[in-house]
Design a protein around this motif. Structure first.
Motif, PDB file in Angstrom:
ATOM      1  N   ARG A 177       9.277 -89.283  55.680  1.00 23.27           N
ATOM      2  CA  ARG A 177       9.847 -89.579  56.996  1.00 23.27           C
ATOM      3  C   ARG A 177      10.942 -88.562  57.298  1.00 23.27           C
ATOM      4  O   ARG A 177      11.869 -88.392  56.519  1.00 23.27           O
ATOM      5  CB  ARG A 177      10.436 -90.989  57.029  1.00 23.27           C
ATOM      6  N   VAL A 178      10.798 -87.911  58.445  1.00 18.04           N
ATOM      7  CA  VAL A 178      11.744 -86.876  58.848  1.00 18.04           C
ATOM      8  C   VAL A 178      12.224 -87.181  60.258  1.00 18.04           C
ATOM      9  O   VAL A 178      11.425 -87.513  61.144  1.00 18.04           O
ATOM     10  CB  VAL A 178      11.095 -85.474  58.807  1.00 18.04           C
ATOM     11  N   LEU A 179      13.532 -87.071  60.456  1.00 15.15           N
ATOM     12  CA  LEU A 179      14.138 -87.287  61.765  1.00 15.15           C
ATOM     13  C   LEU A 179      14.846 -86.015  62.195  1.00 15.15           C
ATOM     14  O   LEU A 179      15.651 -85.463  61.441  1.00 15.15           O
ATOM     15  CB  LEU A 179      15.141 -88.445  61.704  1.00 15.15           C
ATOM     16  N   PHE A 180      14.546 -85.556  63.412  1.00 14.21           N
ATOM     17  CA  PHE A 180      15.206 -84.396  64.000  1.00 14.21           C
ATOM     18  C   PHE A 180      16.135 -84.902  65.094  1.00 14.21           C
ATOM     19  O   PHE A 180      15.712 -85.669  65.969  1.00 14.21           O
ATOM     20  CB  PHE A 180      14.171 -83.435  64.582  1.00 14.21           C
ATOM     21  N   VAL A 211       3.460 -86.517  56.797  1.00 15.79           N
ATOM     22  CA  VAL A 211       4.798 -86.640  57.364  1.00 15.79           C
ATOM     23  C   VAL A 211       4.780 -87.574  58.570  1.00 15.79           C
ATOM     24  O   VAL A 211       3.847 -87.561  59.368  1.00 15.79           O
ATOM     25  CB  VAL A 211       5.370 -85.248  57.748  1.00 15.79           C
ATOM     26  N   GLU A 212       5.824 -88.395  58.642  1.00 20.37           N
ATOM     27  CA  GLU A 212       6.069 -89.207  59.821  1.00 20.37           C
ATOM     28  C   GLU A 212       7.294 -88.600  60.481  1.00 20.37           C
ATOM     29  O   GLU A 212       8.416 -88.738  59.984  1.00 20.37           O
ATOM     30  CB  GLU A 212       6.339 -90.665  59.443  1.00 20.37           C
ATOM     31  N   ALA A 213       7.072 -87.870  61.553  1.00 24.04           N
ATOM     32  CA  ALA A 213       8.152 -87.149  62.226  1.00 24.04           C
ATOM     33  C   ALA A 213       8.620 -87.913  63.455  1.00 24.04           C
ATOM     34  O   ALA A 213       7.814 -88.459  64.206  1.00 24.04           O
ATOM     35  CB  ALA A 213       7.690 -85.759  62.623  1.00 24.04           C
ATOM     36  N   GLN A 231      12.717 -82.239  70.037  1.00 20.12           N
ATOM     37  CA  GLN A 231      11.354 -82.563  70.474  1.00 20.12           C
ATOM     38  C   GLN A 231      10.362 -81.529  69.939  1.00 20.12           C
ATOM     39  O   GLN A 231       9.276 -81.882  69.468  1.00 20.12           O
ATOM     40  CB  GLN A 231      11.274 -82.613  72.006  1.00 20.12           C
ATOM     41  N   MET A 232      10.736 -80.253  70.010  1.00 21.51           N
ATOM     42  CA  MET A 232       9.847 -79.217  69.486  1.00 21.51           C
ATOM     43  C   MET A 232       9.689 -79.359  67.979  1.00 21.51           C
ATOM     44  O   MET A 232       8.577 -79.223  67.448  1.00 21.51           O
ATOM     45  CB  MET A 232      10.383 -77.827  69.862  1.00 21.51           C
ATOM     46  N   ALA A 233      10.779 -79.645  67.279  1.00 21.11           N
ATOM     47  CA  ALA A 233      10.713 -79.807  65.824  1.00 21.11           C
ATOM     48  C   ALA A 233       9.824 -80.987  65.448  1.00 21.11           C
ATOM     49  O   ALA A 233       9.008 -80.886  64.522  1.00 21.11           O
ATOM     50  CB  ALA A 233      12.120 -79.995  65.258  1.00 21.11           C
ATOM     51  N   GLU A 234       9.975 -82.101  66.142  1.00 17.89           N
ATOM     52  CA  GLU A 234       9.123 -83.262  65.876  1.00 17.89           C
ATOM     53  C   GLU A 234       7.651 -82.898  66.053  1.00 17.89           C
ATOM     54  O   GLU A 234       6.806 -83.221  65.207  1.00 17.89           O
ATOM     55  CB  GLU A 234       9.476 -84.412  66.830  1.00 17.89           C
ATOM     56  N   HIS A 253       2.034 -79.533  61.668  1.00 10.64           N
ATOM     57  CA  HIS A 253       1.902 -78.876  60.366  1.00 10.64           C
ATOM     58  C   HIS A 253       1.960 -79.847  59.188  1.00 10.64           C
ATOM     59  O   HIS A 253       1.538 -79.496  58.095  1.00 10.64           O
ATOM     60  CB  HIS A 253       2.973 -77.797  60.205  1.00 10.64           C
ATOM     61  N   GLY A 254       2.466 -81.049  59.408  1.00 14.53           N
ATOM     62  CA  GLY A 254       2.583 -82.018  58.322  1.00 14.53           C
ATOM     63  C   GLY A 254       1.389 -82.924  58.165  1.00 14.53           C
ATOM     64  O   GLY A 254       1.216 -83.556  57.124  1.00 14.53           O
TER      65      GLY A 254
END
Length: 128
Positions: A4-7, A31-33, A17-20, A26-27
């Protein structure tokens, strides 16, 4: 295992928003972005929608969210360089990418920030 990743950025309308979106792209299923803002603008910047569409990523269905809208434990919390405006969010790993806000940049500058975000996301995902 899903990570789990939070930007996080201030408005949740550009960088985070772009990072998510890149993390989801790519994940894959690993990954749960998510992304959120400390003071969300309530909309996604049309420039972000346009420059991400150039890369085949649709941000038109995304929404600007508050940190109050996300919960749970995160493997990584990544702030986008918003300094004191980004509150502390507990995570196993925390990074600040110190990226300039592209909101008022011309298209060339905006694309450079987009491409920098994508490269950092790829590096992050490889290290999780």
């Amino acid at each position: 295992m899903t990570h789990r990743v939070l930007f996080v950025c201030v408005e949740n309308s550009n960088r985070s928003q772009m990072a998510e979106a890149f993390a989801r792209l790519h994940g894959g299923g690993d990954v749960e972005a998510m992304s959120a803002g400390s003071k969300p603008s309530g909309r996604i910047n049309p420039k972000a929608i346009r420059v991400m569409a150039e890369r085949g990523v649709d941000l038109s269905t995304h929404a600007s969210k508050s940190l109050d809208d996300v919960s749970g434990e995160f493997d990584a919390v990544i702030t986008m360089g918003c300094g004191d405006d980004c509150p502390w969010v507990p995570a196993k790993r925390r990074e600040d990418w110190a990226l300039p806000d592209p909101r008022d940049m011309d298209d060339e500058g905006y694309r450079a920030v987009r491409d920098g975000i994508e490269a950092r996301v790829k590096t992050l995902l490889a290290s999780l």
